[in-house]
Design a protein around this motif. Structure first.
Motif, mmCIF file in Angstrom:
data_model
loop_
_atom_site.group_PDB
_atom_site.id
_atom_site.type_symbol
_atom_site.label_atom_id
_atom_site.label_comp_id
_atom_site.label_asym_id
_atom_site.label_seq_id
_atom_site.Cartn_x
_atom_site.Cartn_y
_atom_site.Cartn_z
ATOM 1 N N LEU A 182 0.886 -1.266 -0.037
ATOM 2 C CA LEU A 182 -0.140 -0.158 0.202
ATOM 3 C C LEU A 182 0.896 1.378 -0.093
ATOM 4 C CD1 LEU A 182 -2.621 -1.213 2.982
ATOM 5 C CD2 LEU A 182 -2.886 -1.116 0.007
ATOM 6 N N SER A 183 0.453 2.096 -0.654
ATOM 7 C CA SER A 183 1.227 3.563 -0.760
ATOM 8 C C SER A 183 0.099 4.674 -1.012
ATOM 9 C CB SER A 183 2.197 3.663 -1.837
ATOM 10 O OG SER A 183 1.760 3.454 -3.093
ATOM 11 N N VAL A 184 0.539 5.875 -0.302
ATOM 12 C CA VAL A 184 -0.347 7.194 -0.443
ATOM 13 C C VAL A 184 0.496 7.936 -1.055
ATOM 14 C CG1 VAL A 184 -1.618 8.968 0.841
ATOM 15 C CG2 VAL A 184 -1.874 6.408 1.490
ATOM 16 N N THR A 190 -4.276 9.876 -2.781
ATOM 17 C CA THR A 190 -4.623 8.746 -3.641
ATOM 18 C C THR A 190 -3.982 7.378 -2.989
ATOM 19 O OG1 THR A 190 -4.551 9.918 -5.557
ATOM 20 C CG2 THR A 190 -4.102 7.704 -6.159
ATOM 21 N N LEU A 191 -4.879 6.607 -2.881
ATOM 22 C CA LEU A 191 -4.389 5.276 -2.046
ATOM 23 C C LEU A 191 -4.180 4.257 -3.099
ATOM 24 C CD1 LEU A 191 -3.985 3.529 0.321
ATOM 25 C CD2 LEU A 191 -6.162 3.127 0.366
ATOM 26 N N ARG A 192 -2.908 3.680 -3.247
ATOM 27 C CA ARG A 192 -2.597 2.658 -4.295
ATOM 28 C C ARG A 192 -2.260 1.195 -3.577
ATOM 29 N NH1 ARG A 192 -2.468 1.864 -9.274
ATOM 30 N NH2 ARG A 192 -1.216 -0.035 -9.984
ATOM 31 N N ASN A 193 -2.794 0.291 -4.310
ATOM 32 C CA ASN A 193 -2.622 -1.192 -3.501
ATOM 33 C C ASN A 193 -1.842 -1.918 -4.928
ATOM 34 O OD1 ASN A 193 -2.876 -3.912 -2.739
ATOM 35 N ND2 ASN A 193 -4.880 -3.796 -2.946
ATOM 36 N N LEU A 252 -10.081 -0.463 3.328
ATOM 37 C CA LEU A 252 -9.955 0.444 4.170
ATOM 38 C C LEU A 252 -11.286 0.667 5.113
ATOM 39 C CD1 LEU A 252 -8.315 3.112 4.813
ATOM 40 C CD2 LEU A 252 -9.590 4.563 3.077
ATOM 41 N N GLN A 273 -6.250 1.521 -7.423
ATOM 42 C CA GLN A 273 -6.104 2.621 -6.624
ATOM 43 C C GLN A 273 -7.793 3.163 -6.168
ATOM 44 O OE1 GLN A 273 -3.302 5.286 -8.554
ATOM 45 N NE2 GLN A 273 -4.815 6.230 -9.405
ATOM 46 N N LEU A 304 -4.198 5.643 8.242
ATOM 47 C CA LEU A 304 -5.453 5.063 7.797
ATOM 48 C C LEU A 304 -5.342 3.569 7.830
ATOM 49 C CD1 LEU A 304 -4.365 6.165 4.062
ATOM 50 C CD2 LEU A 304 -6.122 7.034 5.582
ATOM 51 N N GLN A 315 0.690 8.597 7.519
ATOM 52 C CA GLN A 315 0.854 9.264 6.271
ATOM 53 C C GLN A 315 0.925 10.797 6.656
ATOM 54 O OE1 GLN A 315 1.657 7.935 3.427
ATOM 55 N NE2 GLN A 315 2.324 9.840 2.525
#
Ligand SMILES: [Cu+2]
Length: 145
Positions: free
Chosen positions: A24-26, A45-48, A56, A94, A123, A133
């Motif tokens: 996961l990254s924001v 923006t939340l990326r998987n 979430l 995302q 999150l 974050q």
């Protein structure tokens, strides 16, 4: 599914110190501060990048007494917003929190906050994983980070 849950639990235990949540990254995390004690909106923006969907389930921040997942809606010319219980980020996909759509609703700031500053938001995901974050604080006129 069970294997994923176990993996998430192990990830949670081993990553707690590093505060890293592997797939996961924001990006583009910011908060729109509004005057007069109005609730602030949080966007990102939340990326998987993992092979499994991730759910979430909430957010919290040491800077605010209350943080909720919301979605803005337009219907018959009226705008409003509703609470969102959970939001699934698809595998290799995302979701975008942006003005007019999904947003964090941040209320009850614990101390005065100023444009140019930043706060931490965690999150929270199904399985006990959290992702911390930094969100930059932007003025009411801002449209992005
Ligand atoms: Cu809202």
């Amino acid at each position: 599914m069970m294997r994923w849950r176990l993996a998430m639990m192990l990830l949670c235990l081993t990553a707690a110190a590093a505060r890293a949540t592997a797939p996961l990254s924001v990006t583009g995390a910011w908060i729109r501060l509004l005057p007069g004690g109005l609730p602030a909106g949080g966007y990102f923006t939340l990326r998987n990048d993992g092979d499994h969907p991730v759910k979430l389930i909430g957010a919290k921040s040491p800077a605010y007494g209350s943080v909720m997942l919301h979605r803005s809606l337009q219907s018959q010319g009226e705008s409003g917003m509703v609470g969102v219980d959970t939001l699934t980020v698809p595998a290799h996909g995302q979701i975008r929190f942006a003005p007019g759509g999904y947003h964090l609703m941040l209320m009850q700031p614990r101390a005065p906050l100023e444009v140019g500053g930043a706060v931490t938001v965690a999150l929270e995901f199904d399985g006990g994983v959290t992702l911390e974050q930094i969100f930059v604080l932007r003025p009411a006129s801002a449209t992005g980070p």
